[in-house]
Design a protein around this motif. Structure first.
Motif, PDB file in Angstrom:
ATOM      1  N   THR A 222      52.273  36.439  33.661  1.00 59.32           N
ATOM      2  CA  THR A 222      50.912  36.761  33.138  1.00 59.32           C
ATOM      3  C   THR A 222      50.755  38.428  33.183  1.00 59.32           C
ATOM      4  O   THR A 222      51.709  39.040  33.166  1.00 59.32           O
ATOM      5  CB  THR A 222      49.941  36.097  34.054  1.00 59.32           C
ATOM      6  OG1 THR A 222      48.667  36.209  33.500  1.00 59.32           O
ATOM      7  CG2 THR A 222      49.940  36.970  35.517  1.00 59.32           C
ATOM      8  N   GLN A 223      49.685  38.682  32.484  1.00 57.38           N
ATOM      9  CA  GLN A 223      48.974  40.209  32.426  1.00 57.38           C
ATOM     10  C   GLN A 223      48.192  40.375  33.337  1.00 57.38           C
ATOM     11  O   GLN A 223      47.171  39.561  33.354  1.00 57.38           O
ATOM     12  CB  GLN A 223      48.892  40.249  30.875  1.00 57.38           C
ATOM     13  CG  GLN A 223      49.193  41.506  30.470  1.00 57.38           C
ATOM     14  CD  GLN A 223      48.753  42.794  30.843  1.00 57.38           C
ATOM     15  OE1 GLN A 223      47.484  42.762  31.391  1.00 57.38           O
ATOM     16  NE2 GLN A 223      49.526  44.028  30.918  1.00 57.38           N
ATOM     17  N   HIS A 224      48.292  41.676  33.976  1.00 54.71           N
ATOM     18  CA  HIS A 224      47.233  41.773  34.943  1.00 54.71           C
ATOM     19  C   HIS A 224      46.114  43.238  34.536  1.00 54.71           C
ATOM     20  O   HIS A 224      45.918  44.053  35.376  1.00 54.71           O
ATOM     21  CB  HIS A 224      47.906  42.088  36.467  1.00 54.71           C
ATOM     22  CG  HIS A 224      47.097  41.882  37.568  1.00 54.71           C
ATOM     23  ND1 HIS A 224      46.026  42.432  37.794  1.00 54.71           N
ATOM     24  CD2 HIS A 224      47.166  40.799  38.471  1.00 54.71           C
ATOM     25  CE1 HIS A 224      45.412  42.067  38.786  1.00 54.71           C
ATOM     26  NE2 HIS A 224      46.005  41.038  39.369  1.00 54.71           N
ATOM     27  N   THR A 225      45.658  43.273  33.310  1.00 57.39           N
ATOM     28  CA  THR A 225      44.869  44.217  33.223  1.00 57.39           C
ATOM     29  C   THR A 225      43.411  44.098  33.878  1.00 57.39           C
ATOM     30  O   THR A 225      42.823  43.079  33.551  1.00 57.39           O
ATOM     31  CB  THR A 225      44.816  44.345  31.547  1.00 57.39           C
ATOM     32  OG1 THR A 225      46.069  44.918  30.744  1.00 57.39           O
ATOM     33  CG2 THR A 225      43.598  45.277  31.113  1.00 57.39           C
ATOM     34  N   TYR A 226      42.983  45.271  34.144  1.00 56.65           N
ATOM     35  CA  TYR A 226      41.581  45.358  34.544  1.00 56.65           C
ATOM     36  C   TYR A 226      40.763  45.876  33.455  1.00 56.65           C
ATOM     37  O   TYR A 226      41.277  46.935  33.365  1.00 56.65           O
ATOM     38  CB  TYR A 226      41.625  46.402  35.822  1.00 56.65           C
ATOM     39  CG  TYR A 226      42.092  45.881  37.265  1.00 56.65           C
ATOM     40  CD1 TYR A 226      41.352  45.509  38.377  1.00 56.65           C
ATOM     41  CD2 TYR A 226      43.505  45.681  37.486  1.00 56.65           C
ATOM     42  CE1 TYR A 226      41.674  45.308  39.347  1.00 56.65           C
ATOM     43  CE2 TYR A 226      43.988  45.413  38.585  1.00 56.65           C
ATOM     44  CZ  TYR A 226      43.253  45.124  39.448  1.00 56.65           C
ATOM     45  OH  TYR A 226      43.676  44.754  40.798  1.00 56.65           O
ATOM     46  N   PHE A 227      39.618  45.227  33.186  1.00 59.65           N
ATOM     47  CA  PHE A 227      38.834  45.704  32.179  1.00 59.65           C
ATOM     48  C   PHE A 227      37.541  46.191  32.687  1.00 59.65           C
ATOM     49  O   PHE A 227      37.073  45.728  33.587  1.00 59.65           O
ATOM     50  CB  PHE A 227      38.525  44.706  31.065  1.00 59.65           C
ATOM     51  CG  PHE A 227      39.682  44.020  30.175  1.00 59.65           C
ATOM     52  CD1 PHE A 227      39.942  44.501  29.304  1.00 59.65           C
ATOM     53  CD2 PHE A 227      40.371  42.764  30.646  1.00 59.65           C
ATOM     54  CE1 PHE A 227      41.090  44.185  28.238  1.00 59.65           C
ATOM     55  CE2 PHE A 227      41.481  42.296  30.112  1.00 59.65           C
ATOM     56  CZ  PHE A 227      41.962  43.029  28.797  1.00 59.65           C
ATOM     57  N   ASN A 228      37.066  47.033  32.161  1.00 63.41           N
ATOM     58  CA  ASN A 228      35.601  47.472  32.006  1.00 63.41           C
ATOM     59  C   ASN A 228      35.054  47.846  30.629  1.00 63.41           C
ATOM     60  O   ASN A 228      35.344  48.976  30.360  1.00 63.41           O
ATOM     61  CB  ASN A 228      35.533  48.588  33.059  1.00 63.41           C
ATOM     62  CG  ASN A 228      33.999  49.081  33.553  1.00 63.41           C
ATOM     63  OD1 ASN A 228      33.147  48.988  32.394  1.00 63.41           O
ATOM     64  ND2 ASN A 228      33.915  49.459  34.697  1.00 63.41           N
ATOM     65  N   LEU A 229      34.418  47.036  30.101  1.00 62.04           N
ATOM     66  CA  LEU A 229      33.819  47.262  28.691  1.00 62.04           C
ATOM     67  C   LEU A 229      32.791  48.263  28.197  1.00 62.04           C
ATOM     68  O   LEU A 229      32.616  48.630  27.435  1.00 62.04           O
ATOM     69  CB  LEU A 229      33.605  45.779  28.123  1.00 62.04           C
ATOM     70  CG  LEU A 229      34.492  44.504  28.238  1.00 62.04           C
ATOM     71  CD1 LEU A 229      33.898  43.638  27.403  1.00 62.04           C
ATOM     72  CD2 LEU A 229      35.907  44.755  27.636  1.00 62.04           C
ATOM     73  N   SER A 230      32.160  48.682  29.491  1.00 63.06           N
ATOM     74  CA  SER A 230      31.452  49.919  29.144  1.00 63.06           C
ATOM     75  C   SER A 230      32.118  51.144  28.979  1.00 63.06           C
ATOM     76  O   SER A 230      31.337  52.177  28.620  1.00 63.06           O
ATOM     77  CB  SER A 230      30.679  49.923  30.720  1.00 63.06           C
ATOM     78  OG  SER A 230      31.288  50.789  31.735  1.00 63.06           O
ATOM     79  N   ALA A 231      33.642  51.321  29.267  1.00 59.55           N
ATOM     80  CA  ALA A 231      34.335  52.271  29.152  1.00 59.55           C
ATOM     81  C   ALA A 231      33.767  53.507  30.113  1.00 59.55           C
ATOM     82  O   ALA A 231      34.353  54.767  29.829  1.00 59.55           O
ATOM     83  CB  ALA A 231      34.395  52.935  27.681  1.00 59.55           C
TER      84      ALA A 231
END
Length: 396
Positions: A222-231
Motif C-alpha cells: 500500500t501507499q502511506h501518504t498523509y494528506f492535508n488538502l488545506s495545504a
C-alpha cells in the motif's frame, strides 16, 4: 581539348547535383528537428531527476519530479518510494503541496511515521508477528508492541529502490523495483517487487503494485501518504469531509488487531457512506473510537466483485480541493493522524500537531494471515500479485 571540356562540364553538373542533394538533406534534417521541438513543447508531461542525499551506508538517493501539463507536480525519492511533495489545485486553480513530509533525507531516516512511503511486504498489522502458510510457521519482526506493523523493522519504506523512467505523450511513469530476499524481516521467499507511479494530464496518479515470489509468501502492498488538502500543515484535518464506499468496518482490540467481525457502519461514528466531516464524531463516547484514539480502522469496501471502483472521496470546503480514490483492493484503512503529537518537524518550519494529516491506505485487511474468513493474501510461485489504486484531484 573538347574531351576535357565535356568532362569538366560533366563534373560540374555532378557537383551541382551533389550540392542540391546535400541542400535537400539538410532541409529535411531541419524539418525533423523543428517537428521534434514542436512535439516537445506540446508534450508537457515530464520527469526530472536530481540528487536528494546519501544514506549512512553511502547509497545515493535520487528525487524524481513528475509534472503534467495542468501544473500538478509530484516528487518521489528512491528511499522508501516516498512521495515527498504533491501539488494539487484549489478552486482558484492555485497549486500547492498537500502532503506531509520532511525537508531532508536525514529527517526521513531518523524519525518517520511512514510519511508518503511504499509499505510492504505487508501493510498494516499482523498479530504477534506470527503466521502460517500451509504447514510452515513463520515469525516476523515485531515493531508495534507485540505485533508486526508495515513490513517490520526495516520494511519497504526504509530501503532504496531502483528507478526507471517511462514517458509517453500524455503520462509520466516512475517504476520502482526492489528484491526482498528470502526471510527478510521473517518473510519467506525471494520477492521481486515493482511499484509504478504514473501521472497523467487528468491530475490522476495511478499506483500499480506488482510482485512475484519463488516460495509461498504473503503480500499486501500500500501507499502511506498523509494528506492535508488545506495545504496549511498547521491546521487540523477535522474540517475535511470524507465519503467511504463501505457498509461495514473491522472492529479492533486494544492492540488494533481486528477481532474478526465485520460490523455495520449504520448508526455508528464509522458511517461515512455520504460526505461527513472527520471531526463530527471523532470525540464521541465510543469503544472503537477510544481504542483507535480516533479513526485507525479498516473499512470493508463495497462492490468487491466489480474490481476497480470508487473507494473514497475527500473534500475540503474552504479550498475546494477534491480527492477521489479508486482501487481494486477489498479494504481501505482510514487513519486520522492520531499519533502526530507536535514533536515531528514540519516542512518549512513548525511541527506536525495531532490530526494535521490523514491517510487512506488501500489494502487487504489487517491480520489476514491469521483470519481465515478474510480474503487471502498468500502469493504462490508462478502467480503474479497485481493491484491498482488511483488518486484523482480536482476542485469545486
Amino acid at each position: 581539348m573538347k574531351k576535357i571540356i565535356k568532362l569538366s562540364y560533366l563534373l560540374l553538373a555532378l557537383s551541382g547535383t551533389l550540392i542540391l542533394v546535400q541542400c535537400k538533406t539538410e532541409s529535411k534534417q531541419k524539418d525533423t528537428v523543428t517537428a521534434e521541438a514542436e512535439e516537445a513543447v506540446q508534450n508537457k508531461v515530464t520527469i526530472t531527476k536530481s540528487k536528494y542525499g546519501t544514506t549512512p551506508d553511502s547509497t545515493s538517493v535520487f528525487k524524481y519530479t513528475l509534472k503534467n501539463e495542468e501544473g500538478m507536480e509530484l516528487d518521489v525519492i528512491t528511499y522508501g518510494g516516498i512521495i515527498t511533495s504533491w501539488k494539487a489545485p484549489d478552486k482558484n486553480g492555485v497549486y500547492k503541496d498537500v502532503v506531509l513530509g520532511y525537508d531532508s533525507l536525514s529527517q526521513y531516516i531518523k524519525s518517520n511515521p511512514y510519511f508518503g512511503a511504499v509499505i510492504g511486504r505487508y501493510g498494516n498489522r499482523i498479530a504477534k508477528g506470527k503466521l502460517k502458510i500451509g504447514e510452515n510457521e513463520y515469525t516476523l519482526a515485531t515493531n508495534n508492541g507485540l505485533n508486526h506493523l508495515h513490513g517490520g523493522i526495516k520494511g519497504f519504506d526504509k530501503v532504496v529502490w531502483d528507478a526507471k523512467e517511462i514517458i509517453s505523450d500524455s503520462a509520466a511513469s516512475l517504476q520502482l523495483s526492489y528484491l526482498s530476499k528470502d526471510m527478510e524481516e521473517g518473510y519467506p521467499g525471494n520477492l521481486k517487487t515493482a511499484v509504478t507511479y504514473t501521472l497523467n494530464n487528468n491530475n490522476e496518479l495511478e499506483v500499480l503494485y506488482e510482485a512475484e515470489t519463488d516460495k509461498a509468501t504473503i503480500v499486501n502492498l500500500t501507499q502511506h501518504t498523509y494528506f492535508n488538502l488545506s495545504a496549511d500543515f498547521s491546521k487540523p484535518i477535522l474540517d475535511h469531509e470524507i465519503m467511504i464506499n463501505a457498509d461495514k468496518f473491522l472492529p479492533v482490540d486494544e492492540t488494533l488487531i481486528p477481532t474478526g467481525e465485520l460490523l455495520t457502519v449504520e448508526g455508528t461514528p464509522f458511517d461515512f457512506r455520504t460526505l461527513k466531516s472527520i471531526g463530527k464524531e471523532i470525540e464521541v463516547d465510543n469503544d472503537q473510537i477510544k481504542k483507535g484514539l480516533g479513526y485507525d480502522h479498516c473499512w470493508v469496501l463495497n462492490d468487491q466483485d466489480k474490481g476497480f471502483r470508487l473507494a473514497a472521496t475527500v473534500y475540503h470546503p474552504e479550498t475546494g480541493r477534491l480527492l477521489e480514490i479508486f482501487t481494486t483492493e477489498p479494504g481501505i484503512q482510514f487513519y486520522s493522524g492520531n499519533f502526530l503529537d507536535g514533536t515531528l518537524p514540519a516542512k518549512n518550519g513548525g511541527t506536525y500537531a495531532k490530526r494535521t494529516g490523514f491517510c487512506l491506505e488501500t489494502q487487504h485487511y489487517p491480520d489476514s494471515p491469521n483470519q481465515t474468513a478474510f480474503p487471502s493474501v498468500i502469493l504462490n510461485p508462478g502467480e503474479k500479485y497485481s493491484t491498482k489504486t488511483t488518486f484523482k484531484f480536482s476542485a469545486k
